[in-house]
Design an enzyme around this catalytic site. Structure first.
Site, PDB file in Angstrom:
ATOM      1  N   THR A 116      -8.859  -5.265   4.517  1.00  0.00           N
ATOM      2  CA  THR A 116      -8.935  -4.329   3.405  1.00  0.00           C
ATOM      3  C   THR A 116      -9.761  -4.911   2.359  1.00  0.00           C
ATOM      4  O   THR A 116      -9.845  -6.193   2.103  1.00  0.00           O
ATOM      5  CB  THR A 116      -7.319  -4.627   2.983  1.00  0.00           C
ATOM      6  OG1 THR A 116      -6.433  -3.998   3.805  1.00  0.00           O
ATOM      7  CG2 THR A 116      -7.398  -3.313   1.616  1.00  0.00           C
ATOM      8  N   ASP A 165      -8.725   0.635   2.227  1.00  0.00           N
ATOM      9  CA  ASP A 165      -7.741   0.335   3.291  1.00  0.00           C
ATOM     10  C   ASP A 165      -8.130   0.825   4.778  1.00  0.00           C
ATOM     11  O   ASP A 165      -7.889   1.714   5.033  1.00  0.00           O
ATOM     12  CB  ASP A 165      -6.372   0.911   2.745  1.00  0.00           C
ATOM     13  CG  ASP A 165      -5.382   0.434   3.636  1.00  0.00           C
ATOM     14  OD1 ASP A 165      -5.509  -0.205   4.274  1.00  0.00           O
ATOM     15  OD2 ASP A 165      -4.497   1.378   3.791  1.00  0.00           O
ATOM     16  N   GLU A 183      -8.943   3.992  -2.244  1.00  0.00           N
ATOM     17  CA  GLU A 183      -7.727   3.868  -2.918  1.00  0.00           C
ATOM     18  C   GLU A 183      -8.046   3.189  -4.402  1.00  0.00           C
ATOM     19  O   GLU A 183      -9.284   2.605  -4.480  1.00  0.00           O
ATOM     20  CB  GLU A 183      -6.587   2.965  -2.339  1.00  0.00           C
ATOM     21  CG  GLU A 183      -6.561   3.666  -0.858  1.00  0.00           C
ATOM     22  CD  GLU A 183      -5.388   3.023   0.035  1.00  0.00           C
ATOM     23  OE1 GLU A 183      -4.720   2.040  -0.623  1.00  0.00           O
ATOM     24  OE2 GLU A 183      -5.084   3.282   1.215  1.00  0.00           O
ATOM     25  N   GLU A 234      -8.888  13.469   7.425  1.00  0.00           N
ATOM     26  CA  GLU A 234      -8.554  14.600   6.738  1.00  0.00           C
ATOM     27  C   GLU A 234      -9.649  15.544   6.716  1.00  0.00           C
ATOM     28  O   GLU A 234      -9.553  16.732   7.200  1.00  0.00           O
ATOM     29  CB  GLU A 234      -8.404  14.451   5.502  1.00  0.00           C
ATOM     30  CG  GLU A 234      -7.092  13.687   5.010  1.00  0.00           C
ATOM     31  CD  GLU A 234      -6.767  13.839   3.591  1.00  0.00           C
ATOM     32  OE1 GLU A 234      -6.865  14.669   2.794  1.00  0.00           O
ATOM     33  OE2 GLU A 234      -6.538  12.471   3.247  1.00  0.00           O
ATOM     34  N   ARG A 244      -7.154   4.754  13.460  1.00  0.00           N
ATOM     35  CA  ARG A 244      -6.255   5.934  13.589  1.00  0.00           C
ATOM     36  C   ARG A 244      -5.600   5.901  14.919  1.00  0.00           C
ATOM     37  O   ARG A 244      -4.425   6.316  15.115  1.00  0.00           O
ATOM     38  CB  ARG A 244      -6.739   7.245  13.294  1.00  0.00           C
ATOM     39  CG  ARG A 244      -7.535   7.364  11.981  1.00  0.00           C
ATOM     40  CD  ARG A 244      -6.480   7.032  10.787  1.00  0.00           C
ATOM     41  NE  ARG A 244      -7.163   7.437   9.493  1.00  0.00           N
ATOM     42  CZ  ARG A 244      -6.502   7.079   8.212  1.00  0.00           C
ATOM     43  NH1 ARG A 244      -5.405   6.463   8.557  1.00  0.00           N
ATOM     44  NH2 ARG A 244      -6.810   7.219   7.293  1.00  0.00           N
ATOM     45  N   GLN A 291      -2.949   3.112  15.068  1.00  0.00           N
ATOM     46  CA  GLN A 291      -2.004   3.484  14.143  1.00  0.00           C
ATOM     47  C   GLN A 291      -1.011   4.657  14.756  1.00  0.00           C
ATOM     48  O   GLN A 291      -0.028   4.440  14.624  1.00  0.00           O
ATOM     49  CB  GLN A 291      -2.573   4.196  12.700  1.00  0.00           C
ATOM     50  CG  GLN A 291      -1.671   4.492  11.691  1.00  0.00           C
ATOM     51  CD  GLN A 291      -2.192   5.300  10.508  1.00  0.00           C
ATOM     52  OE1 GLN A 291      -3.613   5.324  10.518  1.00  0.00           O
ATOM     53  NE2 GLN A 291      -1.490   5.656   9.701  1.00  0.00           N
ATOM     54  N   LYS A 319      -3.978  -1.343  10.221  1.00  0.00           N
ATOM     55  CA  LYS A 319      -4.438  -1.696   8.969  1.00  0.00           C
ATOM     56  C   LYS A 319      -4.557  -3.048   8.447  1.00  0.00           C
ATOM     57  O   LYS A 319      -5.386  -3.354   7.591  1.00  0.00           O
ATOM     58  CB  LYS A 319      -3.518  -1.117   7.833  1.00  0.00           C
ATOM     59  CG  LYS A 319      -3.727   0.711   8.083  1.00  0.00           C
ATOM     60  CD  LYS A 319      -2.574   1.219   7.068  1.00  0.00           C
ATOM     61  CE  LYS A 319      -2.682   2.713   7.353  1.00  0.00           C
ATOM     62  NZ  LYS A 319      -3.792   3.413   6.321  1.00  0.00           N
ATOM     63  N   GLU A 376     -10.284   4.565   3.807  1.00  0.00           N
ATOM     64  CA  GLU A 376      -9.383   5.014   2.737  1.00  0.00           C
ATOM     65  C   GLU A 376      -9.796   4.779   1.478  1.00  0.00           C
ATOM     66  O   GLU A 376      -9.575   3.459   1.098  1.00  0.00           O
ATOM     67  CB  GLU A 376      -7.828   4.668   3.146  1.00  0.00           C
ATOM     68  CG  GLU A 376      -7.284   5.300   4.429  1.00  0.00           C
ATOM     69  CD  GLU A 376      -5.680   5.169   4.713  1.00  0.00           C
ATOM     70  OE1 GLU A 376      -4.971   4.408   4.046  1.00  0.00           O
ATOM     71  OE2 GLU A 376      -4.876   5.961   5.299  1.00  0.00           O
ATOM     72  N   HIS A 428      -3.287  14.265   0.374  1.00  0.00           N
ATOM     73  CA  HIS A 428      -3.490  13.548   1.744  1.00  0.00           C
ATOM     74  C   HIS A 428      -2.153  13.728   2.721  1.00  0.00           C
ATOM     75  O   HIS A 428      -2.318  13.819   3.814  1.00  0.00           O
ATOM     76  CB  HIS A 428      -3.616  11.957   1.279  1.00  0.00           C
ATOM     77  CG  HIS A 428      -3.798  11.294   2.347  1.00  0.00           C
ATOM     78  ND1 HIS A 428      -4.650  11.086   3.113  1.00  0.00           N
ATOM     79  CD2 HIS A 428      -2.786  10.232   2.430  1.00  0.00           C
ATOM     80  CE1 HIS A 428      -4.426   9.966   4.228  1.00  0.00           C
ATOM     81  NE2 HIS A 428      -3.474   9.559   3.815  1.00  0.00           N
ATOM     82  N   ASP A 488       0.755  -1.076  -0.044  1.00  0.00           N
ATOM     83  CA  ASP A 488      -0.073   0.162  -0.093  1.00  0.00           C
ATOM     84  C   ASP A 488       0.952   1.207   0.023  1.00  0.00           C
ATOM     85  O   ASP A 488       1.650   1.379   0.858  1.00  0.00           O
ATOM     86  CB  ASP A 488      -0.966   0.014   1.245  1.00  0.00           C
ATOM     87  CG  ASP A 488      -2.260   0.942   1.100  1.00  0.00           C
ATOM     88  OD1 ASP A 488      -2.497   1.024  -0.200  1.00  0.00           O
ATOM     89  OD2 ASP A 488      -2.410   1.740   1.839  1.00  0.00           O
TER      90      ASP A 488
HETATM   91 MN    MN Z   1      -3.906   3.058   2.640  1.00  0.00          MN
END
Ligand code: MN
Length: 438
Positions: A267, A243, A211, A384, A247, A250, A263, A209, A144, A137
């Site tokens: 997925t 994904d 992607e 974000e 947080r 993380q 993560k 996320e 971002h 990834d």
């Molecule tokens: Mn990602």
């Protein structure tokens, strides 16, 4: 290696499968994405092509002699995953596209025979299209990078290495699942509310996320880097990837080696693989750099890459809370970024990945990292939007969201559009959050 448009992109061609001609369909005859499906009546997994709201069973069409010239691909096409076809190279993929296009076009004369090989999508269960050996990834949206970097490193939001190479981490292939599999809220080591200790608890900062994923086709050998001009030749096709990210887990675990359990819990990948051939009309120049920007490493650019290294995809994130679902309120679009706004292209990601001699395997999944637009309103993840958990996203139901709550459903969608061509889509990448079992 260049991608030219040909007769299979002619927007005037229609299919005898009438749903493929309906305005707004994601799967007109010009798309022909590949996937793996089963049905309640026939549980074995098999390869199919999406056409309108139907799936053409490739094995069934072979049985009826409707795919002439593909006999040499019979083993690959009768497999329960796309891996063998992926490894067969571009000529095989082009031959399949040409033959299926000829079969499905309105004037083929095979509507009755091939119609018997169709399965309605609503009766099918989609599976992962490939056996994914490795999942990498990336982190390739500068918007971002800037908006998340401002939260954690205000003095240096975009790290110095970002403009030199596509950054990535090695993800977890065993937990890549197909669209529709529920996302169980992960537990992990979090700071307790007083911050005095670490406790194992369900994540309170669960995020998505948005992607774009790329399946590796032809492999490279260990020690053999892939040049930027050969990169497309090693890419089979694209899908959408969510994904999912915790947080709070993380933030705590990522120093100094990067994301791990935040993560790896799951997925989601969309089931239809849109081939590079189908994407030919939507190739665009690689992102232009400002004159004062870091010069591109020579290995990550070329004349051809400058003019057609990018791919234009209009992306969307939709959200529906449990309350919205209950009251019959439709999912709301919360973000609409463009894939062409990424700072690095998929070709650059693949080339950089192999630049140290690393061998990629057929079926490996490379994903772009969060796709976010220049404006905060087109962010590809919640952290974000909410500036690190500070500004809640208002929803039409009157609810707000900082992070995902149990019962929330997230859809990712993607469409390629260009004047003079039929729009083609990726289908859905969907997942609903369910509370952890404890
Ligand atoms: Mn990602």
């Amino acid at each position: 290696m260049t991608f030219e448009t040909d007769h299979t992109h002619d927007p005037a061609v229609q299919s005898w499968g009438t749903s493929a001609n309906a305005p707004g369909t994601e799967f007109p005859i010009q798309n022909l994405p590949l996937g793996v499906f089963s049905t309640a009546a026939a549980k074995e997994r098999r390869i199919g092509v999406a056409i309108g709201d139907q799936i053409l069973g490739i094995g069934a069409a072979l049985d009826k002699g409707l795919l002439p010239g593909l006999e040499g691909l019979s083993t690959a096409l009768r497999s329960d995953s796309l891996n063998l076809l992926m490894s067969s190279g571009r000529a095989a993929r082009q031959a399949l596209r040409d033959t299926v296009f000829t079969l499905l076009r309105a004037d083929s004369g095979h509507a009755a025979a091939a119609g018997a090989c169709l399965v309605p999508m609503r009766d099918a269960r989609m599976h992962l299209p490939a056996q994914i050996g490795n999942f990498t990834d990336f982190f390739t949206s500068i918007h971002h990078a800037r908006r998340t970097g401002e939260l954690f490193r205000p003095d240096m939001p975009v790290a110095p290495n970002f403009r030199h190479m596509p950054i990535a981490y090695h993800g977890r292939a065993s937990t890549v699942v197909e669209s529709g599999v529920p996302c169980v809220r992960p537990r992990g080591q979090l700071a307790d509310p007083q911050g005095a200790a670490q406790v194992y608890a369900p994540s309170q900062r669960l995020d998505f996320e948005l992607e774009v994923g790329c399946f590796v086709g032809r492999e490279n050998s260990l020690g053999q880097p892939i040049s930027i001009d050969d990169a497309d030749d090693h890419m089979f096709g694209l899908c959408l990837v969510n994904d999912w990210s915790a947080r709070d887990i993380q933030m705590w675990e990522s120093y100094p080696l990067g994301p791990f359990l935040a993560k790896s819990f799951m997925t989601t990948a969309s089931p239809w693989v849109v081939t590079l051939e189908a994407l030919a009309p939507y190739r665009v120049p690689a992102p232009k750099r400002d004159a004062d920007d870091t010069p591109l490493p020579a290995a990550l650019t070329s004349t051809r890459h400058v003019t057609q290294g990018g791919i234009s995809i209009s992306l969307k994130v939709l959200l529906q809370t449990a309350a919205m679902q209950k009251s019959g309120m439709a999912p709301v679009v919360i973000s609409q970024p463009q894939f062409s706004d990424q700072y690095w292209t998929l070709g650059q990601m693949l080339t950089h990945h192999t630049s140290n001699g690393c061998s990629l395997r057929t079926g490996d999944l490379l994903s772009s990292g969060t796709v976010s637009g220049p404006e905060r309103k087109d962010s590809g993840c919640l952290i974000e939007f909410n500036a690190g958990g500070k500004q809640a996203l208002p929803l039409p139901s009157g609810e707000t969201r900082l992070f995902l709550e149990d019962g929330d459903t997230v859809w990712l969608r993607g469409v390629c559009e260009r004047d003079g061509y039929k729009p083609i889509g990726f289908g859905e990448c969907k997942g609903q959050i369910v509370r952890d079992a404890t």
